[in-house]
Design an enzyme around this catalytic site. Structure first.
Site, PDB file in Angstrom:
ATOM      1  N   ASP A 159      -8.168  -1.938   4.446  1.00  0.00           N
ATOM      2  CA  ASP A 159      -7.611  -3.277   4.665  1.00  0.00           C
ATOM      3  C   ASP A 159      -8.553  -4.261   5.355  1.00  0.00           C
ATOM      4  O   ASP A 159      -8.140  -5.022   6.231  1.00  0.00           O
ATOM      5  CB  ASP A 159      -6.300  -3.177   5.447  1.00  0.00           C
ATOM      6  CG  ASP A 159      -5.214  -2.429   4.703  1.00  0.00           C
ATOM      7  OD1 ASP A 159      -5.498  -1.875   3.625  1.00  0.00           O
ATOM      8  OD2 ASP A 159      -4.082  -2.374   5.210  1.00  0.00           O
ATOM      9  N   LYS A 167      -1.880  -1.554  -2.066  1.00  0.00           N
ATOM     10  CA  LYS A 167      -0.655  -0.943  -1.557  1.00  0.00           C
ATOM     11  C   LYS A 167       0.320  -2.010  -1.090  1.00  0.00           C
ATOM     12  O   LYS A 167      -0.068  -3.127  -0.782  1.00  0.00           O
ATOM     13  CB  LYS A 167      -0.985   0.012  -0.403  1.00  0.00           C
ATOM     14  CG  LYS A 167      -1.658  -0.647   0.788  1.00  0.00           C
ATOM     15  CD  LYS A 167      -2.123   0.391   1.796  1.00  0.00           C
ATOM     16  CE  LYS A 167      -2.833  -0.225   2.979  1.00  0.00           C
ATOM     17  NZ  LYS A 167      -2.010  -1.079   3.821  1.00  0.00           N
ATOM     18  N   CYS A 213      -2.735   0.540  10.020  1.00  0.00           N
ATOM     19  CA  CYS A 213      -3.092   1.102   8.710  1.00  0.00           C
ATOM     20  C   CYS A 213      -4.224   2.120   8.785  1.00  0.00           C
ATOM     21  O   CYS A 213      -4.224   3.086   8.016  1.00  0.00           O
ATOM     22  CB  CYS A 213      -3.399  -0.025   7.737  1.00  0.00           C
ATOM     23  SG  CYS A 213      -1.929  -1.051   7.412  1.00  0.00           S
TER      24      CYS A 213
END
Length: 191
Positions: free
Chosen positions: A10, A99, A141
């Protein structure tokens, strides 16, 4: 013989300064990851990126977020903020996983590539046995991706200088949780 992958979690403008959920130090971490990846590309059989790619993630988005389970809109599919950080323009990942289209999805293992393969399938097909996890945010994350990698039976290291938490308190909690589970916490110079 161990086969190692680098998971770049991310690293997107939405999670860096100026983004919808900007984390202090995000842009600097993006730059350090790009430098590290360029210098160490040959150490990895595979480099995989993950991205929040939200279309309609339900109550993950909120106009009155609690910043625990609900958040302001971020990582919206198709926007510049959801793309990989410009610092990673030369990364040339072997695979990219998106995602969270219709759910929260903190872990890269909840995503799929454009062909529908999950992160677990991508790593298994490349016979990966170890992963190094870097990215944003360590407390969310990165942590969840690292813990799920352990659950897949992989040896897992988080390169601490190549990640940044939402807050220092949350970072401490995340590091304690990861270490207790068996994640190795190291600096990239030790890797």
């Amino acid at each position: 013989m161990a086969t190692r992958a680098l998971l770049v979690v991310d690293v997107q403008p939405t999670f860096c300064e100026g983004g919808a959920l900007g984390v202090d130090g995000g842009n600097a971490v993006a730059g350090r990851i790009a430098t590290y990846a360029a210098r160490h590309r040959d150490d990895y059989a595979l480099v995989v990126t993950t991205q929040d790619w939200h279309i309609d993630p339900g109550d993950h988005f909120s106009d009155t977020p609690d910043f625990v389970d609900s958040w302001p809109p971020h990582g919206i599919a198709g926007t510049a903020e959801a793309e990989l950080h410009p610092a990673l323009a030369e990364l040339a990942p072997d695979a990219s996983v998106k995602k969270g289209a219709y759910a929260a999805a903190y872990s890269g293992f909840e995503g799929k590539d454009d062909g529908g393969a999950t992160l677990a399938q991508i790593l298994t097909s490349a016979r990966v046995t170890e992963v190094d996890v870097v990215g944003i945010a360590e407390s969310h994350c990165v942590k969840q991706t690292a813990l799920d990698a352990l659950g897949e039976g992989l040896r897992v290291r988080v390169l601490q200088d190549l990640t940044v938490p939402v807050s220092e308190d949350q970072g401490v909690t995340a590091r304690e949780e990861m270490a207790a589970a068996g994640v190795q916490l190291v600096d990239s110079a030790q890797s």
